[in-house]
Design a protein around this motif. Structure first.
Motif, PDB file in Angstrom:
ATOM      1  N   GLN A   8     -40.846 -13.136  -1.528  1.00 58.21           N
ATOM      2  CA  GLN A   8     -41.564 -14.855  -0.582  1.00 58.21           C
ATOM      3  C   GLN A   8     -41.679 -14.314   0.971  1.00 58.21           C
ATOM      4  O   GLN A   8     -43.000 -14.762   1.032  1.00 58.21           O
ATOM      5  CB  GLN A   8     -40.124 -15.356  -1.512  1.00 58.21           C
ATOM      6  CG  GLN A   8     -40.776 -16.793  -1.231  1.00 58.21           C
ATOM      7  CD  GLN A   8     -39.838 -17.871  -1.245  1.00 58.21           C
ATOM      8  OE1 GLN A   8     -38.835 -17.609  -1.972  1.00 58.21           O
ATOM      9  NE2 GLN A   8     -39.242 -18.911  -1.341  1.00 58.21           N
ATOM     10  N   GLN A  65     -44.755 -11.776   0.862  1.00 60.76           N
ATOM     11  CA  GLN A  65     -45.870 -13.536   0.997  1.00 60.76           C
ATOM     12  C   GLN A  65     -46.202 -14.592   2.293  1.00 60.76           C
ATOM     13  O   GLN A  65     -47.758 -14.683   2.234  1.00 60.76           O
ATOM     14  CB  GLN A  65     -46.026 -14.442   0.222  1.00 60.76           C
ATOM     15  CG  GLN A  65     -46.247 -13.498  -2.005  1.00 60.76           C
ATOM     16  CD  GLN A  65     -45.593 -14.422  -2.741  1.00 60.76           C
ATOM     17  OE1 GLN A  65     -45.245 -15.410  -2.985  1.00 60.76           O
ATOM     18  NE2 GLN A  65     -45.654 -13.686  -4.594  1.00 60.76           N
ATOM     19  N   GLU A  66     -45.405 -15.293   2.660  1.00 61.21           N
ATOM     20  CA  GLU A  66     -45.481 -15.697   3.632  1.00 61.21           C
ATOM     21  C   GLU A  66     -46.055 -14.972   4.833  1.00 61.21           C
ATOM     22  O   GLU A  66     -47.335 -16.434   5.427  1.00 61.21           O
ATOM     23  CB  GLU A  66     -44.066 -16.762   4.014  1.00 61.21           C
ATOM     24  CG  GLU A  66     -43.227 -17.897   3.262  1.00 61.21           C
ATOM     25  CD  GLU A  66     -42.478 -17.284   3.249  1.00 61.21           C
ATOM     26  OE1 GLU A  66     -41.172 -18.494   3.043  1.00 61.21           O
ATOM     27  OE2 GLU A  66     -41.113 -17.127   4.735  1.00 61.21           O
TER      28      GLU A  66
END
Ligand code: ZN
Length: 233
Positions: free
Chosen positions: A21, A24-25
């Protein structure tokens, strides 16, 4: 041990998900520089459904993992494949359930057929000749030749003692001569010419242990029982 392993694997999954995550951010915010051009839609679709044909060393994988455009497309594609996988899992589960049900039905039917087949086990024909048997009514039997039967399903034809009445007879195998501890019982109508009467009954003696017993005949009308010593071998 198993619980701990599961806990570790669960913790690992969570850590991995968290790292993914964060990555991805960072990518979506434009914090990374992708190398090379964007791959085509077909490749991204393969990547989204985790196709085994894609080698992780493929430079397009590295690009997709660092390109905000490709990342967005991948994130949009993933749920579709995940729900499809879920549907496949559900379908597989439903198929398994059906197979289990079918198996149970088949086994249940086979189970239901078994007693039927047992009932078809041929009874061993045996003849018990009581023609010359003199007995006391409901009392001590006068010594007579002991009747012998095998511990099996037997079809016994009993030649009743002389002067026996025609009609319905109950036949029983008991431990003692008071009618207690009944092992097997059956009834039949005597067949004969009015002179010599005989009855034919099936007696299941398969569960009997070899030893001394009594065979009794009871005429339905006078209800008097006659006991004969019986030896089960
Ligand atoms: Zn790209």
């Amino acid at each position: 041990m198993r619980l701990r392993l599961r806990w570790f694997s669960h913790a690992e999954d969570r850590l991995e998900a968290w790292l993914t995550q964060r990555h991805q951010e960072r990518v979506l915010e434009g914090g990374s520089t992708p190398a090379g051009p964007c791959p085509d839609e077909a490749f991204l679709k393969d990547l989204a459904r985790k196709s085994k044909q894609i080698a992780l060393s493929d430079p397009r994988v590295n690009h997709a993992a660092n390109c905000p455009t490709c990342m967005k497309r991948l994130l949009a594609l993933r749920p579709a494949y995940q729900s499809r996988r879920r549907r496949l899992v559900l379908t597989a589960a439903a198929v398994c359930c059906c197979l289990i049900i079918v198996t149970f039905v088949v086994l249940a039917r086979r189970g239901a057929e078994t007693p039927h087949q047992v009932a078809n086990v041929a009874a061993i024909p045996q003849t018990v000749d009581l023609w010359n048997a003199g007995t006391l009514r409901n009392g001590q039997p006068i010594p007579l030749q002991s009747v012998t039967l095998p511990a099996a399903l037997v079809k016994v034809t009993i030649i009743l003692p002389r002067y026996s009445e025609p009609g319905q007879y109950a036949v029983a195998v008991t431990r003692d001569q008071t009618g207690n501890d009944l092992l097997a019982q059956s009834s039949a109508t005597a067949t004969g010419d009015g002179n010599r009467e005989e009855i034919s009954v099936d007696l299941d003696l398969r569960k009997s242990k070899p030893g001394p017993y009594f065979l009794s005949t009871t005429h339905e009308q006078d209800q008097a029982s006659y006991y004969y010593p019986l030896q089960i071998r």
